[in-house]
Motif scaffolding. Structure first.
Motif, mmCIF file in Angstrom:
data_model
loop_
_atom_site.group_PDB
_atom_site.id
_atom_site.type_symbol
_atom_site.label_atom_id
_atom_site.label_comp_id
_atom_site.label_asym_id
_atom_site.label_seq_id
_atom_site.Cartn_x
_atom_site.Cartn_y
_atom_site.Cartn_z
ATOM 1 N N LEU A 17 0.835 -1.215 0.000
ATOM 2 C CA LEU A 17 0.000 0.000 0.000
ATOM 3 C C LEU A 17 0.864 1.257 0.000
ATOM 4 C CD1 LEU A 17 -2.821 -0.929 2.519
ATOM 5 C CD2 LEU A 17 -3.119 -0.289 0.136
ATOM 6 N N LYS A 18 1.821 1.308 0.897
ATOM 7 C CA LYS A 18 2.668 2.499 1.018
ATOM 8 C C LYS A 18 3.488 2.743 -0.235
ATOM 9 C CE LYS A 18 2.926 2.363 5.995
ATOM 10 N NZ LYS A 18 3.716 2.078 7.184
ATOM 11 N N GLU A 19 3.991 1.667 -0.816
ATOM 12 C CA GLU A 19 4.867 1.798 -1.980
ATOM 13 C C GLU A 19 4.121 2.214 -3.246
ATOM 14 O OE1 GLU A 19 8.688 0.941 -4.015
ATOM 15 O OE2 GLU A 19 8.290 0.443 -1.929
ATOM 16 N N TYR A 20 2.933 1.631 -3.479
ATOM 17 C CA TYR A 20 2.273 1.798 -4.770
ATOM 18 C C TYR A 20 0.914 2.509 -4.743
ATOM 19 C CZ TYR A 20 5.786 -1.558 -6.183
ATOM 20 O OH TYR A 20 6.977 -2.187 -6.416
ATOM 21 N N TYR A 21 0.262 2.550 -3.584
ATOM 22 C CA TYR A 21 -1.120 3.013 -3.580
ATOM 23 C C TYR A 21 -1.395 4.246 -2.730
ATOM 24 C CZ TYR A 21 -2.302 -1.235 -6.046
ATOM 25 O OH TYR A 21 -2.374 -2.226 -6.981
ATOM 26 N N LEU A 22 -0.450 4.711 -1.945
ATOM 27 C CA LEU A 22 -0.676 5.909 -1.145
ATOM 28 C C LEU A 22 0.089 7.067 -1.757
ATOM 29 C CD1 LEU A 22 -0.504 4.451 2.465
ATOM 30 C CD2 LEU A 22 -2.474 4.692 0.961
ATOM 31 N N ASP A 23 -0.604 8.147 -2.014
ATOM 32 C CA ASP A 23 -0.032 9.300 -2.696
ATOM 33 C C ASP A 23 0.279 10.398 -1.686
ATOM 34 O OD1 ASP A 23 0.617 11.438 -4.300
ATOM 35 O OD2 ASP A 23 -1.112 11.230 -5.618
ATOM 36 N N PRO A 24 1.557 10.691 -1.441
ATOM 37 C CA PRO A 24 1.908 11.703 -0.439
ATOM 38 C C PRO A 24 1.431 13.109 -0.795
ATOM 39 C CG PRO A 24 3.866 10.952 -1.609
ATOM 40 C CD PRO A 24 2.725 10.089 -2.056
ATOM 41 N N THR A 25 1.220 13.404 -2.083
ATOM 42 C CA THR A 25 0.740 14.743 -2.436
ATOM 43 C C THR A 25 -0.719 14.916 -2.037
ATOM 44 O OG1 THR A 25 0.165 14.057 -4.687
ATOM 45 C CG2 THR A 25 2.356 14.969 -4.337
ATOM 46 N N VAL A 26 -1.508 13.856 -2.123
ATOM 47 C CA VAL A 26 -2.901 13.913 -1.684
ATOM 48 C C VAL A 26 -2.945 14.020 -0.169
ATOM 49 C CG1 VAL A 26 -5.072 12.623 -1.525
ATOM 50 C CG2 VAL A 26 -3.802 12.668 -3.669
ATOM 51 N N LEU A 27 -2.080 13.268 0.494
ATOM 52 C CA LEU A 27 -2.041 13.293 1.947
ATOM 53 C C LEU A 27 -1.714 14.685 2.455
ATOM 54 C CD1 LEU A 27 -2.426 11.538 4.373
ATOM 55 C CD2 LEU A 27 -0.016 10.954 4.298
ATOM 56 N N SER A 28 -0.769 15.366 1.834
ATOM 57 C CA SER A 28 -0.432 16.715 2.285
ATOM 58 C C SER A 28 -1.606 17.665 2.053
ATOM 59 C CB SER A 28 0.829 17.224 1.594
ATOM 60 O OG SER A 28 0.634 17.368 0.210
ATOM 61 N N ALA A 29 -2.390 17.446 1.004
ATOM 62 C CA ALA A 29 -3.578 18.269 0.770
ATOM 63 C C ALA A 29 -4.626 18.019 1.851
ATOM 64 C CB ALA A 29 -4.166 17.973 -0.604
ATOM 65 N N ILE A 30 -4.777 16.767 2.286
ATOM 66 C CA ILE A 30 -5.714 16.434 3.354
ATOM 67 C C ILE A 30 -5.286 17.115 4.642
ATOM 68 C CG2 ILE A 30 -6.579 14.559 4.832
ATOM 69 C CD1 ILE A 30 -6.282 12.706 2.387
ATOM 70 N N GLU A 31 -4.015 17.007 4.964
ATOM 71 C CA GLU A 31 -3.496 17.623 6.187
ATOM 72 C C GLU A 31 -3.650 19.138 6.155
ATOM 73 O OE1 GLU A 31 -0.157 14.200 7.076
ATOM 74 O OE2 GLU A 31 0.429 15.999 5.994
ATOM 75 N N LYS A 32 -3.368 19.744 5.019
ATOM 76 C CA LYS A 32 -3.500 21.193 4.880
ATOM 77 C C LYS A 32 -4.966 21.609 5.052
ATOM 78 C CE LYS A 32 -2.579 25.021 1.771
ATOM 79 N NZ LYS A 32 -2.157 25.445 0.445
ATOM 80 N N GLY A 33 -5.874 20.868 4.427
ATOM 81 C CA GLY A 33 -7.297 21.163 4.557
ATOM 82 C C GLY A 33 -7.778 21.021 5.984
ATOM 83 N N ALA A 34 -7.305 19.994 6.671
ATOM 84 C CA ALA A 34 -7.707 19.773 8.063
ATOM 85 C C ALA A 34 -7.274 20.925 8.947
ATOM 86 C CB ALA A 34 -7.121 18.464 8.575
ATOM 87 N N LEU A 35 -6.162 21.526 8.636
ATOM 88 C CA LEU A 35 -5.665 22.648 9.441
ATOM 89 C C LEU A 35 -6.344 23.972 9.103
ATOM 90 C CD1 LEU A 35 -1.845 21.900 9.417
ATOM 91 C CD2 LEU A 35 -3.409 21.655 11.348
ATOM 92 N N GLU A 36 -6.709 24.158 7.828
ATOM 93 C CA GLU A 36 -7.179 25.461 7.380
ATOM 94 C C GLU A 36 -8.688 25.603 7.262
ATOM 95 O OE1 GLU A 36 -5.124 26.582 3.837
ATOM 96 O OE2 GLU A 36 -3.164 26.414 4.786
ATOM 97 N N ILE A 37 -9.406 24.507 7.093
ATOM 98 C CA ILE A 37 -10.864 24.590 6.902
ATOM 99 C C ILE A 37 -11.548 24.586 8.252
ATOM 100 C CG2 ILE A 37 -12.904 23.425 5.982
ATOM 101 C CD1 ILE A 37 -11.063 22.296 3.770
ATOM 102 N N LYS A 38 -12.328 25.604 8.471
ATOM 103 C CA LYS A 38 -13.086 25.704 9.710
ATOM 104 C C LYS A 38 -14.567 25.733 9.370
ATOM 105 C CE LYS A 38 -9.525 28.267 12.202
ATOM 106 N NZ LYS A 38 -8.613 27.235 12.336
#
Length: 56
Positions: A32-53
């Motif tokens: 999963l980590k090698e082929y199926y998880l996209d770190p660019t999407v993850l950073s967008a999720i983290e950014k949204g979680a911090l900024e969206i109120k």
């Protein structure tokens, strides 16, 4: 289609962590980590979680 699968599994993994492999039918987290998880999407999720109120 593989990009959609990668994005979906990245979002699922954000919520389910180690249980993601149950939904994806992968036997190991390494695949999963090698082929199926996209770190660019993850950073967008983290950014949204911090900024969206929603309330306030």
């Amino acid at each position: 289609m593989s990009n959609l699968r990668k994005t979906y599994l990245t979002w699922v993994n954000q919520v389910m962590n180690k249980d993601t492999k149950i939904l994806s039918s992968h036997s190991a987290d390494g695949v999963l980590k090698e082929y199926y998880l996209d770190p660019t999407v993850l950073s967008a999720i983290e950014k949204g979680a911090l900024e969206i109120k929603i309330f306030g």
